[in-house]
Design a protein around this motif. Structure first.
Motif, PDB file in Angstrom:
ATOM      1  N   ILE A  28       4.851  -3.155  13.663  1.00 48.31           N
ATOM      2  CA  ILE A  28       4.528  -2.129  12.673  1.00 48.31           C
ATOM      3  C   ILE A  28       4.922  -0.780  13.269  1.00 48.31           C
ATOM      4  CG2 ILE A  28       2.699  -1.081  11.290  1.00 48.31           C
ATOM      5  CD1 ILE A  28       1.135  -3.743  11.737  1.00 48.31           C
ATOM      6  N   PRO A  29       5.774  -0.022  12.588  1.00 52.87           N
ATOM      7  CA  PRO A  29       6.208   1.269  13.127  1.00 52.87           C
ATOM      8  C   PRO A  29       5.036   2.218  13.375  1.00 52.87           C
ATOM      9  CG  PRO A  29       7.549   0.638  11.239  1.00 52.87           C
ATOM     10  CD  PRO A  29       6.401  -0.328  11.303  1.00 52.87           C
ATOM     11  N   GLU A  30       5.193   3.072  14.356  1.00 54.24           N
ATOM     12  CA  GLU A  30       4.183   4.072  14.698  1.00 54.24           C
ATOM     13  C   GLU A  30       3.829   4.897  13.467  1.00 54.24           C
ATOM     14  OE1 GLU A  30       1.517   5.950  17.157  1.00 54.24           O
ATOM     15  OE2 GLU A  30       2.863   4.362  17.791  1.00 54.24           O
ATOM     16  N   GLY A  31       2.539   5.094  13.235  1.00 51.61           N
ATOM     17  CA  GLY A  31       2.084   5.909  12.118  1.00 51.61           C
ATOM     18  C   GLY A  31       1.992   5.178  10.794  1.00 51.61           C
ATOM     19  N   MET A  32       2.294   3.881  10.805  1.00 46.74           N
ATOM     20  CA  MET A  32       2.239   3.083   9.584  1.00 46.74           C
ATOM     21  C   MET A  32       1.066   2.107   9.676  1.00 46.74           C
ATOM     22  SD  MET A  32       4.868   4.204   7.890  1.00 46.74           S
ATOM     23  CE  MET A  32       5.645   3.063   6.768  1.00 46.74           C
ATOM     24  N   VAL A  33       0.658   1.580   8.544  1.00 48.41           N
ATOM     25  CA  VAL A  33      -0.403   0.584   8.474  1.00 48.41           C
ATOM     26  C   VAL A  33       0.057  -0.557   7.589  1.00 48.41           C
ATOM     27  CG1 VAL A  33      -2.256   2.269   8.823  1.00 48.41           C
ATOM     28  CG2 VAL A  33      -1.527   1.703   6.500  1.00 48.41           C
ATOM     29  N   GLN A  34      -0.584  -1.698   7.729  1.00 45.85           N
ATOM     30  CA  GLN A  34      -0.326  -2.811   6.815  1.00 45.85           C
ATOM     31  C   GLN A  34      -1.583  -3.062   6.005  1.00 45.85           C
ATOM     32  OE1 GLN A  34       1.164  -6.255   8.994  1.00 45.85           O
ATOM     33  NE2 GLN A  34       3.169  -5.780   8.148  1.00 45.85           N
ATOM     34  N   VAL A  35      -1.402  -3.239   4.706  1.00 42.08           N
ATOM     35  CA  VAL A  35      -2.524  -3.502   3.804  1.00 42.08           C
ATOM     36  C   VAL A  35      -2.150  -4.614   2.835  1.00 42.08           C
ATOM     37  CG1 VAL A  35      -3.448  -1.137   3.906  1.00 42.08           C
ATOM     38  CG2 VAL A  35      -1.753  -1.714   2.180  1.00 42.08           C
ATOM     39  N   ARG A  36      -3.161  -5.246   2.308  1.00 44.21           N
ATOM     40  CA  ARG A  36      -2.984  -6.164   1.188  1.00 44.21           C
ATOM     41  C   ARG A  36      -4.261  -6.087   0.365  1.00 44.21           C
ATOM     42  NH1 ARG A  36      -3.328 -12.371   3.411  1.00 44.21           N
ATOM     43  NH2 ARG A  36      -5.398 -12.194   4.273  1.00 44.21           N
ATOM     44  N   PHE A  37      -4.129  -6.324  -0.914  1.00 43.48           N
ATOM     45  CA  PHE A  37      -5.246  -6.103  -1.812  1.00 43.48           C
ATOM     46  C   PHE A  37      -5.700  -7.400  -2.474  1.00 43.48           C
ATOM     47  CE2 PHE A  37      -3.028  -2.069  -1.418  1.00 43.48           C
ATOM     48  CZ  PHE A  37      -4.062  -1.285  -0.965  1.00 43.48           C
ATOM     49  N   GLY A  38      -5.752  -8.446  -1.710  1.00 39.87           N
ATOM     50  CA  GLY A  38      -6.200  -9.757  -2.161  1.00 39.87           C
ATOM     51  C   GLY A  38      -5.758 -10.789  -1.149  1.00 39.87           C
ATOM     52  N   THR A  39      -6.505 -11.851  -1.028  1.00 39.58           N
ATOM     53  CA  THR A  39      -6.190 -12.848  -0.006  1.00 39.58           C
ATOM     54  C   THR A  39      -4.866 -13.550  -0.257  1.00 39.58           C
ATOM     55  OG1 THR A  39      -7.538 -14.479  -1.185  1.00 39.58           O
ATOM     56  CG2 THR A  39      -8.600 -13.272   0.616  1.00 39.58           C
ATOM     57  N   ASP A  40      -4.400 -13.583  -1.501  1.00 38.03           N
ATOM     58  CA  ASP A  40      -3.131 -14.244  -1.815  1.00 38.03           C
ATOM     59  C   ASP A  40      -1.970 -13.263  -1.951  1.00 38.03           C
ATOM     60  OD1 ASP A  40      -4.432 -16.690  -1.851  1.00 38.03           O
ATOM     61  OD2 ASP A  40      -4.879 -16.547  -3.991  1.00 38.03           O
ATOM     62  N   GLU A  41      -2.219 -12.001  -1.712  1.00 42.23           N
ATOM     63  CA  GLU A  41      -1.187 -10.966  -1.867  1.00 42.23           C
ATOM     64  C   GLU A  41      -0.357 -10.843  -0.591  1.00 42.23           C
ATOM     65  OE1 GLU A  41      -0.626  -9.335  -4.739  1.00 42.23           O
ATOM     66  OE2 GLU A  41      -2.243 -10.518  -5.613  1.00 42.23           O
ATOM     67  N   GLU A  42       0.848 -10.275  -0.748  1.00 41.42           N
ATOM     68  CA  GLU A  42       1.724 -10.003   0.395  1.00 41.42           C
ATOM     69  C   GLU A  42       1.225  -8.762   1.145  1.00 41.42           C
ATOM     70  OE1 GLU A  42       4.550 -11.645   1.452  1.00 41.42           O
ATOM     71  OE2 GLU A  42       4.009 -13.179  -0.007  1.00 41.42           O
ATOM     72  N   TRP A  43       1.472  -8.717   2.447  1.00 43.80           N
ATOM     73  CA  TRP A  43       1.176  -7.533   3.243  1.00 43.80           C
ATOM     74  C   TRP A  43       2.224  -6.471   2.939  1.00 43.80           C
ATOM     75  CZ3 TRP A  43      -3.120  -6.699   5.995  1.00 43.80           C
ATOM     76  CH2 TRP A  43      -3.907  -7.794   6.314  1.00 43.80           C
ATOM     77  N   VAL A  44       1.789  -5.216   2.877  1.00 45.81           N
ATOM     78  CA  VAL A  44       2.666  -4.077   2.616  1.00 45.81           C
ATOM     79  C   VAL A  44       2.559  -3.128   3.802  1.00 45.81           C
ATOM     80  CG1 VAL A  44       3.096  -2.118   1.082  1.00 45.81           C
ATOM     81  CG2 VAL A  44       2.289  -4.285   0.131  1.00 45.81           C
ATOM     82  N   THR A  45       3.685  -2.714   4.359  1.00 49.25           N
ATOM     83  CA  THR A  45       3.702  -1.724   5.431  1.00 49.25           C
ATOM     84  C   THR A  45       3.962  -0.370   4.801  1.00 49.25           C
ATOM     85  OG1 THR A  45       4.566  -3.347   6.989  1.00 49.25           O
ATOM     86  CG2 THR A  45       4.800  -1.031   7.605  1.00 49.25           C
ATOM     87  N   THR A  46       3.061   0.578   5.049  1.00 54.07           N
ATOM     88  CA  THR A  46       3.127   1.874   4.383  1.00 54.07           C
ATOM     89  C   THR A  46       2.425   2.929   5.229  1.00 54.07           C
ATOM     90  OG1 THR A  46       2.660   2.995   2.284  1.00 54.07           O
ATOM     91  CG2 THR A  46       1.010   1.455   3.049  1.00 54.07           C
ATOM     92  N   THR A  47       2.490   4.164   4.787  1.00 51.04           N
ATOM     93  CA  THR A  47       1.752   5.234   5.473  1.00 51.04           C
ATOM     94  C   THR A  47       0.275   5.133   5.092  1.00 51.04           C
ATOM     95  OG1 THR A  47       2.014   6.813   3.664  1.00 51.04           O
ATOM     96  CG2 THR A  47       3.744   6.788   5.365  1.00 51.04           C
ATOM     97  N   PRO A  48      -0.607   5.664   5.913  1.00 57.79           N
ATOM     98  CA  PRO A  48      -2.028   5.656   5.541  1.00 57.79           C
ATOM     99  C   PRO A  48      -2.276   6.365   4.206  1.00 57.79           C
ATOM    100  CG  PRO A  48      -1.800   6.169   7.866  1.00 57.79           C
ATOM    101  CD  PRO A  48      -0.415   6.165   7.281  1.00 57.79           C
ATOM    102  N   GLU A  49      -1.563   7.451   3.953  1.00 56.20           N
ATOM    103  CA  GLU A  49      -1.742   8.196   2.705  1.00 56.20           C
ATOM    104  C   GLU A  49      -1.370   7.348   1.487  1.00 56.20           C
ATOM    105  OE1 GLU A  49      -1.317  10.748   6.144  1.00 56.20           O
ATOM    106  OE2 GLU A  49       0.111   9.342   5.294  1.00 56.20           O
TER     107      GLU A  49
END
Length: 61
Positions: A28-49
């Motif tokens: 995961i690039p510096e300053g980025m986070v990974q999130v997903r909004f459901g147990t069956d959803e894909e992970w998304v790498t994005t900024t915290p904002e």
């Protein structure tokens, strides 16, 4: 109960990390986070904002 507003935010941040953050073996690039909004959803790498905006859009906040 927190003694101040800043202390309350610190306690809330600790709660979020303790209950909802997980360590993963991913590049995961510096300053980025990974999130997903459901147990069956894909992970998304994005900024915290952007993660906050996505959360608000999904949860209608």
């Amino acid at each position: 109960m927190a003694p101040s507003r800043d202390a309350a935010w610190d306690q809330y941040a600790e709660h979020l990390v303790g209950e909802h953050a997980r360590t993963v073996d991913a590049d995961i690039p510096e300053g980025m986070v990974q999130v997903r909004f459901g147990t069956d959803e894909e992970w998304v790498t994005t900024t915290p904002e952007e993660a906050h905006r996505l959360h608000d859009d999904i949860h209608g906040e």
